[in-house]
Design an enzyme around this catalytic site. Structure first.
Site, PDB file in Angstrom:
ATOM      1  N   ASP A   1       0.829  -1.213   0.000  1.00 17.97           N
ATOM      2  CA  ASP A   1       0.000   0.000   0.000  1.00 17.97           C
ATOM      3  C   ASP A   1       0.862   1.261   0.000  1.00 17.97           C
ATOM      4  O   ASP A   1       0.348   2.361  -0.206  1.00 17.97           O
ATOM      5  CB  ASP A   1      -0.966   0.003   1.200  1.00 17.97           C
ATOM      6  CG  ASP A   1      -0.268   0.008   2.555  1.00 17.97           C
ATOM      7  OD1 ASP A   1       0.969  -0.132   2.599  1.00 17.97           O
ATOM      8  OD2 ASP A   1      -0.973   0.159   3.577  1.00 17.97           O
TER       9      ASP A   1
ATOM     10  N   TYR B   1      12.097   3.017  -1.240  1.00 11.84           N
ATOM     11  CA  TYR B   1      11.442   1.689  -1.261  1.00 11.84           C
ATOM     12  C   TYR B   1      10.108   1.760  -1.995  1.00 11.84           C
ATOM     13  O   TYR B   1       9.871   1.011  -2.952  1.00 11.84           O
ATOM     14  CB  TYR B   1      11.239   1.167   0.173  1.00 11.84           C
ATOM     15  CG  TYR B   1      10.226   0.039   0.256  1.00 11.84           C
ATOM     16  CD1 TYR B   1      10.462  -1.184  -0.367  1.00 11.84           C
ATOM     17  CD2 TYR B   1       9.016   0.203   0.949  1.00 11.84           C
ATOM     18  CE1 TYR B   1       9.523  -2.212  -0.316  1.00 11.84           C
ATOM     19  CE2 TYR B   1       8.077  -0.822   1.019  1.00 11.84           C
ATOM     20  CZ  TYR B   1       8.336  -2.034   0.372  1.00 11.84           C
ATOM     21  OH  TYR B   1       7.401  -3.038   0.428  1.00 11.84           O
TER      22      TYR B   1
HETATM   23  P1  NAD Z   1      11.456  -9.750   3.311  1.00  6.38           P
HETATM   24  O1  NAD Z   1      12.433  -8.627   3.271  1.00  6.38           O
HETATM   25  O2  NAD Z   1      11.185 -10.438   4.612  1.00  6.38           O
HETATM   26  O3  NAD Z   1      11.916 -10.905   2.296  1.00  6.38           O
HETATM   27  C1  NAD Z   1      12.352 -10.624   1.002  1.00  6.38           C
HETATM   28  C2  NAD Z   1      12.926 -11.919   0.415  1.00  6.38           C
HETATM   29  O4  NAD Z   1      13.356 -11.641  -0.932  1.00  6.38           O
HETATM   30  C3  NAD Z   1      14.126 -12.461   1.168  1.00  6.38           C
HETATM   31  O5  NAD Z   1      14.000 -13.856   1.354  1.00  6.38           O
HETATM   32  C4  NAD Z   1      15.304 -12.143   0.250  1.00  6.38           C
HETATM   33  O6  NAD Z   1      16.383 -13.048   0.383  1.00  6.38           O
HETATM   34  C5  NAD Z   1      14.649 -12.214  -1.116  1.00  6.38           C
HETATM   35  N1  NAD Z   1      15.368 -11.422  -2.131  1.00  6.38           N
HETATM   36  C6  NAD Z   1      15.773 -10.122  -2.026  1.00  6.38           C
HETATM   37  N2  NAD Z   1      16.420  -9.759  -3.150  1.00  6.38           N
HETATM   38  C7  NAD Z   1      16.388 -10.833  -3.996  1.00  6.38           C
HETATM   39  C8  NAD Z   1      16.868 -11.063  -5.303  1.00  6.38           C
HETATM   40  N3  NAD Z   1      17.541 -10.126  -5.976  1.00  6.38           N
HETATM   41  N4  NAD Z   1      16.657 -12.266  -5.855  1.00  6.38           N
HETATM   42  C9  NAD Z   1      15.987 -13.261  -5.186  1.00  6.38           C
HETATM   43  N5  NAD Z   1      15.534 -13.090  -3.932  1.00  6.38           N
HETATM   44  C10 NAD Z   1      15.720 -11.893  -3.342  1.00  6.38           C
HETATM   45  O7  NAD Z   1      10.118  -9.193   2.649  1.00  6.38           O
HETATM   46  P2  NAD Z   1       8.595  -9.476   3.040  1.00  6.38           P
HETATM   47  O8  NAD Z   1       8.215  -8.606   4.171  1.00  6.38           O
HETATM   48  O9  NAD Z   1       8.386 -10.935   3.121  1.00  6.38           O
HETATM   49  O10 NAD Z   1       7.880  -8.884   1.735  1.00  6.38           O
HETATM   50  C11 NAD Z   1       7.650  -9.716   0.586  1.00  6.38           C
HETATM   51  C12 NAD Z   1       6.950  -8.887  -0.490  1.00  6.38           C
HETATM   52  O11 NAD Z   1       5.732  -8.366   0.015  1.00  6.38           O
HETATM   53  C13 NAD Z   1       7.781  -7.694  -0.966  1.00  6.38           C
HETATM   54  O12 NAD Z   1       7.656  -7.587  -2.353  1.00  6.38           O
HETATM   55  C14 NAD Z   1       7.143  -6.510  -0.254  1.00  6.38           C
HETATM   56  O13 NAD Z   1       7.276  -5.333  -1.021  1.00  6.38           O
HETATM   57  C15 NAD Z   1       5.697  -6.956  -0.159  1.00  6.38           C
HETATM   58  N6  NAD Z   1       4.947  -6.405   0.987  1.00  6.38           N
HETATM   59  C16 NAD Z   1       5.453  -6.478   2.265  1.00  6.38           C
HETATM   60  C17 NAD Z   1       4.705  -5.983   3.344  1.00  6.38           C
HETATM   61  C18 NAD Z   1       5.199  -6.086   4.776  1.00  6.38           C
HETATM   62  O14 NAD Z   1       4.560  -5.549   5.684  1.00  6.38           O
HETATM   63  N7  NAD Z   1       6.290  -6.789   5.065  1.00  6.38           N
HETATM   64  C19 NAD Z   1       3.459  -5.426   3.115  1.00  6.38           C
HETATM   65  C20 NAD Z   1       2.969  -5.380   1.808  1.00  6.38           C
HETATM   66  C21 NAD Z   1       3.724  -5.888   0.761  1.00  6.38           C
END
Ligand code: NAD
Ligand code: TYD
Length: 355
Positions: free
Chosen positions: A134, A159
């Protein structure tokens, strides 16, 4: 289905994989670079399952990812791999541009070439599900309105700007090439296996260790919190029942001021961990107001009526039940926390909070 999940070793990706492996018969390939945020221990409950596979790969590695598509033959891609921490994006934006924008572009191109060569029956079933945030909508200042699927994009941080860029690329690959994409934009998640650089796990872990609980600025910023397992269920529903080209906002109508979240965690800890580190009489005495984040978004709030009306999704957890489960999980899993508190984690904490 064969489902290729990028970023499956992260917080939300691992919850999604646990959900799919435990509740469906699909095969999953977790494609993850294992950055500091990726942790295979979060998948220990599914690692022995023959329907779960892992590939240690960077999404920007065109050849390796192409090979994975050819070998695994995915019916769907769920793209979660990203750099995700706003504060890190402020001090080091380059990796966010590389992974979130260039990486998404590469994955779209590889998916398009693969999809164009599928036989017709498989082509119509293929999905590219892009998992976004969001934060692409910017913030809601001096208003009591909500983010809907048609709210204009106005990202504030490196970000959120990089995620907004990736969303635009995904929509362009549908409009220009016909790639069958679906998008979801979700609010802040919380729950088990959350890397302790983010507010909720950082507060729990610092409190248990008797360390200061840093609250940025006046602590009155508002986030809309969703329990991660509710998000995982929503993602699977959108993948299997969502309409091509649509985006779905996901949230629990659970707006909380940061200071109230921190206070709530302190109250839960008083109940669940009454024996405190030496010299601490009340966890809330550890709350410390610190310098604000530059460009700090004031309020996020999701209108999730579309996913509720069209797909019948509603969250199962409320904030009290979800937060109590989360605090209990961190108390019961000190070894997961210890293993994550490695050099990279300590470097970040020292650099960010002690400068
Ligand atoms: P996180 O940071 O916990 O995990 C990200 C994962 O992506 C990690 O396992 C990392 O090793 C992997 N990664 C990073 N760069 C990479 C690359 N170049 N190639 C392959 N793998 C790679 O993130 P999260 O909180 O689990 O979020 C996951 C998705 O959900 C993201 O796209 C984020 O934008 C979205 N999101 C997160 C939230 C939140 O509150 N955490 C909310 C809404 C959306
Ligand atoms: P965070 O968990 O980093 O998520 P996001 O920035 O993606 O919303 O932060 C949630 C809120 O908590 C945000 O308003 C910033 C604030 N915050 C603090 O007050 N102190 C902290 O130490 C952290 C990490 C965040």
């Amino acid at each position: 289905m064969n489902i290729l999940i990028t970023g499956g070793a992260g917080f939300i990706g691992s919850a999604l994989i646990r959900f799919i492996v435990q509740h469906t018969n699909h095969r999953v390939l977790n494609l993850d670079k294992l950055t500091y945020a990726g942790n295979l221990e979060s998948l220990s409950s599914v690692v022995a399952n023959p329907r779960y596979h892992f590939s240690h790969t960077d999404i920007t590695d065109y050849q390796a990812v192409t090979q994975i598509f050819n070998d695994f033959q995915p019916d769907a891609v769920m793209h979660l791999a990203a750099e995700t921490h706003v504060d890190r994006s402020i001090t080091g934006a380059a990796q966010f541009i590389q992974t979130n924008i260039v990486g998404t572009f590469q994955l779209l191109e590889i998916s398009r070439l693969y999809w164009e060569n599928l036989e017709k029956s498989k082509q119509s079933l293929f999905r590219f599900h892009h998992i976004s945030t969001d934060e692409v909508f910017g913030d809601l200042v001096n208003t009591d309105s909500y983010f809907t699927e048609s709210t204009p994009y106005a990202p504030s941080s490196p970000y959120s700007a990089s995620k907004a860029a990736s969303d635009h690329l995904v929509r362009a690959w549908l409009r220009t090439y016909g790639l069958p994409v679906i998008l979801t934009n979700c609010s802040n998640n919380y729950g088990p296996y959350h890397f302790p650089e983010k507010l909720i796990p950082l507060t729990i872990i610092n409190a248990l260790a008797g360390k200061p609980l840093p609250v940025y600025g006046n602590g009155e910023q508002i986030r809309d919190w969703l329990y991660v397992e509710d998000h995982a269920r929503a993602l699977y529903l959108v993948l299997t029942q969502g309409k091509i080209g649509e985006s779905y906002n996901i949230g629990a109508h659970n707006e909380q001021r940061n200071i109230d979240v921190v206070q709530k965690i302190c109250s839960i800890l008083e109940q669940l961990a009454p024996v405190k580190p030496q010299g601490i009489s009340h966890y809330k005495n550890l709350i410390t107001y610190v310098k604000d984040r530059p460009g700090h978004d004031v309020r996020y709030a999701i209108d999730a009526s579309k996913i509720k009306m069209e797909l019948g999704w509603t969250p199962k957890e409320n904030f009290d039940s979800g937060l109590t489960k989360t605090v209990s999980w961190y108390i019961e899993n000190p070894e997961w926390v210890e293993n994550i508190q490695s050099g990279e984690y300590l470097n970040w904490i020292n650099k960010h909070y002690n400068s």
